[in-house]
Design an enzyme around this catalytic site. Structure first.
Site, short mmCIF file in Angstrom:
data_model
loop_
_atom_site.label_atom_id
_atom_site.label_comp_id
_atom_site.label_asym_id
_atom_site.label_seq_id
_atom_site.Cartn_x
_atom_site.Cartn_y
_atom_site.Cartn_z
N ARG A 54 41.38 -68.96 11.11
CA ARG A 54 42.19 -69.24 12.31
C ARG A 54 43.19 -68.12 12.58
NH1 ARG A 54 46.22 -72.47 11.85
NH2 ARG A 54 45.24 -73.96 10.45
N TYR A 106 41.51 -69.79 40.43
CA TYR A 106 40.56 -70.64 39.70
C TYR A 106 41.20 -72.01 39.46
CZ TYR A 106 37.63 -72.48 36.04
OH TYR A 106 36.82 -73.30 35.30
N ASP A 178 43.86 -62.14 36.45
CA ASP A 178 42.60 -62.75 36.01
C ASP A 178 41.48 -61.89 36.59
OD1 ASP A 178 40.28 -64.23 35.68
OD2 ASP A 178 41.25 -66.16 36.05
N LYS A 203 31.77 -65.79 31.43
CA LYS A 203 31.11 -65.39 32.67
C LYS A 203 30.39 -64.05 32.45
CE LYS A 203 33.18 -69.12 33.97
NZ LYS A 203 34.46 -69.16 34.66
#
Ligand code: PLP
Length: 380
Positions: A54, A106, A178, A203
């Site tokens: 992590r 978005y 973004d 994406k």
């Protein structure tokens, strides 16, 4: 990298950044290290630079090094999803801070802003950043961040990166971009003055509709780097090594794919613009798009996303979508296959997207087959 060596050109870096052979085996394809834990000394001494998955792990580090290199940033952090990356950055902002955000954003980022910024003791103002005056007048003494998306989802708005960066900086705020729709292959916002770039690597970076991830690339790691690594470690939005490996694999072909996505999208946008049942085409590569000149300045090509409105309102759009044979009706974008979506249905009752708008993610198929599919569906 050897400091005496001239840095390679951009396309070479897409293919080769962080591509050193595995030191243990000489493997050319990068290894996937799935280990959750790493050997340390009996008193917790660091032996190999890693402790627990992590916190950090070798596969993640390799992807982060490659992303920082191609975006031209000092450092990068990858996350479990684009929204995990977005929310981590917002959590690094000061309590009481004010954020200026683009109205056409978005919808998931909008939800973080609307539902969670108030819980975190922050405020926001929504603007259309194509109007620099609107950005300027939204700035407050406590404004810490301006958040834009260009091209935006789903209206393909183009925002002038350099101009908005200047306004943000003049007021002591940072600019977050973004860059998911363009990908670093077409637009590198840090070169235009942005402080941080976010990607949904789900994406174009992944590129095959089979991996979820997010990334932040920082121009200056000393500003939020340590804080963001703590946020990711403590709040836990980490990605899996397998997903990091898939995104790195996607990055290697990003340059070639974006060329083809863009060429196909341009052909379809031109064709749609001439069709009598199409009201309006939203594609920054068309010369009559209001952001065309700015896009030409800050992007090397216009990308694979095309939105358009059709006659007949919502019913006309849904009917068209229901007759597609090659395009799949599905959300998301950036994969090899062409997808189409009635965006207002997917965004839900609070949407501000036109009801007759369809958003297409143009894939890598032969453009003649894609045009034939749109033609037979529009004729119904
Ligand atoms: C998909 C998307 C996101 C969110 O990313 P996830 O990986 O789905 O969490 C953020 N911004 C844009 C522009 C997107 O298209």
């Amino acid at each position: 990298m050897d400091p005496d060596k001239k840095p390679h050109r951009f396309t070479t870096r897409l293919v080769r950044a962080a591509s050193d052979a595995d030191p243990a085996t000489g493997a050319i394809a990068p290894p996937i290290h799935l280990s959750t834990t790493f050997e340390h000394g009996p008193g917790g001494e660091d032996l190999h630079g890693f402790t627990y998955i992590r916190e950090s792990n070798p596969t993640q580090e390799r992807l982060q090094e490659a992303l920082a290199n191609v975006e031209g940033g000092q450092s990068s952090l990858v996350f479990a999803s684009g929204l995990a990356a977005a929310s981590a950055f917002l959590q690094a902002m000061p309590q009481g801070g004010h954020v200026v955000v683009q109205r056409d954003l978005y919808h998931g980022v909008k939800e973080i802003v609307h539902r969670f910024l108030p819980r975190w003791g922050m405020t926001y103002t929504e603007v259309d950043p194509r109007s620099l005056g609107e950005v300027e007048s939204a700035m407050e003494p406590s404004t810490c961040l301006v958040w834009i998306e260009t091209p935006s989802n789903p209206l393909l708005q183009i925002v002038d990166l350099a101009a908005v960066a200047q306004i943000a900086h003049r007021h002591g705020a940072e600019l977050m971009v973004d860059g998911t729709f363009a990908s670093p292959a077409l637009q590198r916002p840090l070169e235009h003055g942005a402080d941080v770039v976010m990607h949904s690597t789900t994406k174009y970076l992944g590129g095959h509709s089979d991996v979820q991830g997010g990334a932040l690339i920082l121009a200056d790691d000393s500003r939020h780097g340590d804080d963001l690594r703590d946020i990711r470690k403590i709040l836990g939005g980490v990605s899996s090594p397998f997903n990091d490996w898939l995104v790195l694999r996607g990055l290697r072909t990003l340059g070639c794919r974006m060329e083809r996505h863009g060429a196909n999208a341009m052909a379809l946008a031109r064709w749609l613009a001439e069709h009598p049942k199409v009201e309006r085409v939203y594609y920054p590569g068309l010369p009559d798009h209001p952001g065309h000149d700015v896009a030409r300045r800050q992007m090397s090509a216009f990308g694979g996303m095309v939105s358009f409105t059709v006659v007949g309102g919502r019913q006309g759009a849904v009917t068209m979508a229901s007759h597609l044979r090659l395009f799949s009706n599905a959300t998301s974008l950036g994969g090899v296959e062409s997808l189409l979506e009635h965006r207002a249905s997917s965004e839900g009752p609070e949407t501000t997207t036109p009801q007759n708008l369809l958003r297409a993610s143009i894939g890598l198929e032969d453009p003649a087959d894609l045009i034939a599919d749109l033609e037979q569906a529009l004729d119904r």
